[in-house]
Design a protein around this motif. Structure first.
Motif, mmCIF file in Angstrom:
data_model
loop_
_atom_site.group_PDB
_atom_site.id
_atom_site.type_symbol
_atom_site.label_atom_id
_atom_site.label_comp_id
_atom_site.label_asym_id
_atom_site.label_seq_id
_atom_site.Cartn_x
_atom_site.Cartn_y
_atom_site.Cartn_z
ATOM 1 N N LEU A 165 53.279 51.935 61.736
ATOM 2 C CA LEU A 165 52.364 52.615 60.829
ATOM 3 C C LEU A 165 51.789 51.674 59.769
ATOM 4 N N ALA A 166 52.560 50.630 59.407
ATOM 5 C CA ALA A 166 52.117 49.737 58.345
ATOM 6 C C ALA A 166 51.075 48.725 58.813
ATOM 7 N N LEU A 167 50.954 48.497 60.117
ATOM 8 C CA LEU A 167 49.991 47.499 60.592
ATOM 9 C C LEU A 167 48.544 47.854 60.230
ATOM 10 N N PRO A 168 48.063 49.065 60.475
ATOM 11 C CA PRO A 168 46.688 49.373 60.052
ATOM 12 C C PRO A 168 46.490 49.266 58.543
ATOM 13 N N ALA A 169 47.486 49.712 57.767
ATOM 14 C CA ALA A 169 47.368 49.600 56.313
ATOM 15 C C ALA A 169 47.322 48.148 55.880
ATOM 16 N N PHE A 170 48.086 47.279 56.535
ATOM 17 C CA PHE A 170 48.076 45.858 56.195
ATOM 18 C C PHE A 170 46.693 45.243 56.447
ATOM 19 N N SER A 175 41.904 42.881 54.118
ATOM 20 C CA SER A 175 40.449 42.699 54.094
ATOM 21 C C SER A 175 39.859 43.127 52.746
ATOM 22 N N GLY A 176 40.413 44.181 52.130
ATOM 23 C CA GLY A 176 39.904 44.615 50.826
ATOM 24 C C GLY A 176 40.139 43.580 49.746
ATOM 25 N N TRP A 177 41.368 43.018 49.697
ATOM 26 C CA TRP A 177 41.638 42.012 48.671
ATOM 27 C C TRP A 177 40.825 40.737 48.902
ATOM 28 N N VAL A 178 40.706 40.318 50.158
ATOM 29 C CA VAL A 178 39.917 39.108 50.445
ATOM 30 C C VAL A 178 38.448 39.334 50.079
ATOM 31 N N GLY A 179 37.914 40.508 50.373
ATOM 32 C CA GLY A 179 36.529 40.798 49.997
ATOM 33 C C GLY A 179 36.342 40.855 48.495
ATOM 34 N N LEU A 180 37.319 41.482 47.771
ATOM 35 C CA LEU A 180 37.211 41.534 46.319
ATOM 36 C C LEU A 180 37.335 40.140 45.711
ATOM 37 N N VAL A 211 50.117 40.279 45.177
ATOM 38 C CA VAL A 211 50.260 41.629 44.632
ATOM 39 C C VAL A 211 51.049 42.529 45.573
ATOM 40 N N GLU A 212 50.687 42.598 46.842
ATOM 41 C CA GLU A 212 51.322 43.539 47.759
ATOM 42 C C GLU A 212 52.734 43.104 48.136
ATOM 43 N N THR A 213 52.947 41.798 48.285
ATOM 44 C CA THR A 213 54.301 41.341 48.611
ATOM 45 C C THR A 213 55.264 41.601 47.470
ATOM 46 N N TYR A 214 54.798 41.335 46.235
ATOM 47 C CA TYR A 214 55.674 41.621 45.104
ATOM 48 C C TYR A 214 55.959 43.123 44.992
ATOM 49 N N GLY A 215 54.959 43.955 45.216
ATOM 50 C CA GLY A 215 55.177 45.397 45.134
ATOM 51 C C GLY A 215 56.192 45.879 46.155
ATOM 52 N N ALA A 216 56.124 45.360 47.381
ATOM 53 C CA ALA A 216 57.080 45.764 48.409
ATOM 54 C C ALA A 216 58.491 45.295 48.070
ATOM 55 N N SER A 242 52.473 47.589 40.458
ATOM 56 C CA SER A 242 51.820 46.777 41.488
ATOM 57 C C SER A 242 51.088 47.649 42.500
ATOM 58 N N LEU A 243 51.711 48.753 42.890
ATOM 59 C CA LEU A 243 51.036 49.652 43.818
ATOM 60 C C LEU A 243 49.787 50.274 43.191
ATOM 61 N N ALA A 244 49.860 50.592 41.900
ATOM 62 C CA ALA A 244 48.686 51.150 41.216
ATOM 63 C C ALA A 244 47.565 50.122 41.120
ATOM 64 N N VAL A 245 47.915 48.863 40.777
ATOM 65 C CA VAL A 245 46.897 47.807 40.709
ATOM 66 C C VAL A 245 46.283 47.562 42.080
ATOM 67 N N GLY A 246 47.122 47.604 43.135
ATOM 68 C CA GLY A 246 46.585 47.430 44.479
ATOM 69 C C GLY A 246 45.614 48.528 44.854
ATOM 70 N N ALA A 247 45.946 49.779 44.473
ATOM 71 C CA ALA A 247 45.032 50.883 44.763
ATOM 72 C C ALA A 247 43.720 50.718 43.998
#
Length: 294
Positions: A165-170, A175-180, A211-216, A242-247
């Motif tokens: 389930l986590a693969l599509p979210a990853f 792609s969102g962080w790289v684009g931002l 950001v995402e690795t630290y949050g996990a 971290s999860l809020a900042v990622g969102a």
């Protein structure tokens, strides 16, 4: 031609008439004859042979019970003198009389019954053999009453569905962080100038990794329950942050992309530029708290 029966007649005889000869045959054999033996010996059918054998069995059982009762009565009669002797030994002494007893010769001593010794068993008792399976069952079934029964082992839940389930979210988060990062000034850099000029890296990938690795990881430390209370508290709030900042980063990227903006506003660029430094500080603080047991 019909074979003759016991008394020479050819007519079938009733079971009562065959009983004496059947008893004699039982005595000669030393055991109850089988149905086939009775049919062959007396030239009778299977129903009559079954009836005859049933009566022989009943008589044999009755005789066996009679002999057992007689043996028990004989043994009881042999033990009765010993019981009387023990009763006389345990009776209280005679109470002295108030008047003078007549003087005379001493009475003859009462005969003492000989001590009865039960006959020794010629064959020593053999202890029952217990198989290893029965021994293990006995040891398992018998225990101390105060010892609690160990709980049955619980099979842990599988993890591979979560990874699937986590693969599509990853993919979407990456792609969102790289684009931002591309909209806020992150891009291809040469981290080793003069050493390895051809080596280049896109610094935009540092955002999802940091950001995402630290949050996990902070979420894992919080839920593990194996760290001191200050570390758990810090991991809890930093993981949620971290999860809020990622969102918020994903929201900002998709809004800018949908509006056709090619360069993010200065306040979004400022916030995104501070994320690597913030992740470094929170990671160092969490590592210090996890290893501190004060």
């Amino acid at each position: 031609m019909t074979a003759p029966t016991l008394n020479g007649t050819r007519y079938p005889q009733p079971v009562d008439a065959l009983m004496p000869a059947a008893r004699k045959l039982t005595t000669e054999l030393g055991s109850l004859p089988s149905r086939n033996r009775l049919m062959r010996e007396f030239h009778i059918g299977a129903p009559k042979a079954d009836d005859l054998r049933t009566r022989l069995t009943a008589e044999h059982e009755k005789q066996t019970r009679t002999e057992q009762i007689r043996t028990a009565m004989i043994l009881r009669g042999a033990l009765l003198p010993l019981d009387n002797a023990l009763t006389e030994m345990t009776e209280p002494a005679a109470v002295p009389l108030d008047y003078a007893e007549p003087i005379g010769p001493n009475p003859a001593p009462a005969p003492v019954a000989p001590e009865h010794t039960p006959p020794a068993d010629p064959t020593p008792a053999t202890p029952p053999q217990i198989t290893p399976a029965e021994q293990v069952e006995q040891v398992t079934a018998v225990g101390h009453p105060d010892t609690p029964t160990p709980p049955a082992p619980v099979r842990p839940a599988v993890v591979w569905p979560v990874v699937l389930l986590a693969l599509p979210a990853f993919v979407a988060i990456w792609s969102g962080w790289v684009g931002l990062g591309g909209l806020t000034g992150f891009g291809v850099v040469h981290p080793l100038p003069g050493i390895w000029d051809s080596f280049s890296i896109n610094s935009a990938i540092t955002l999802p990794i940091g950001v995402e690795t630290y949050g996990a990881y902070a979420l894992y430390v919080w839920l593990s329950g194996r760290v001191p209370a200050p570390a758990r508290r810090f991991a809890k709030w930093s993981a949620l942050g971290s999860l809020a900042v990622g969102a918020l980063g994903q929201i900002a990227y998709h809004l800018l992309e949908a509006a056709g903006v090619t360069s993010a506003p200065w306040w979004i660029t400022t916030a995104v530029a501070c994320l690597p430094v913030a992740v470094l500080g929170m990671g160092a603080a969490l590592a210090h708290l996890v290893r501190t047991h004060d």
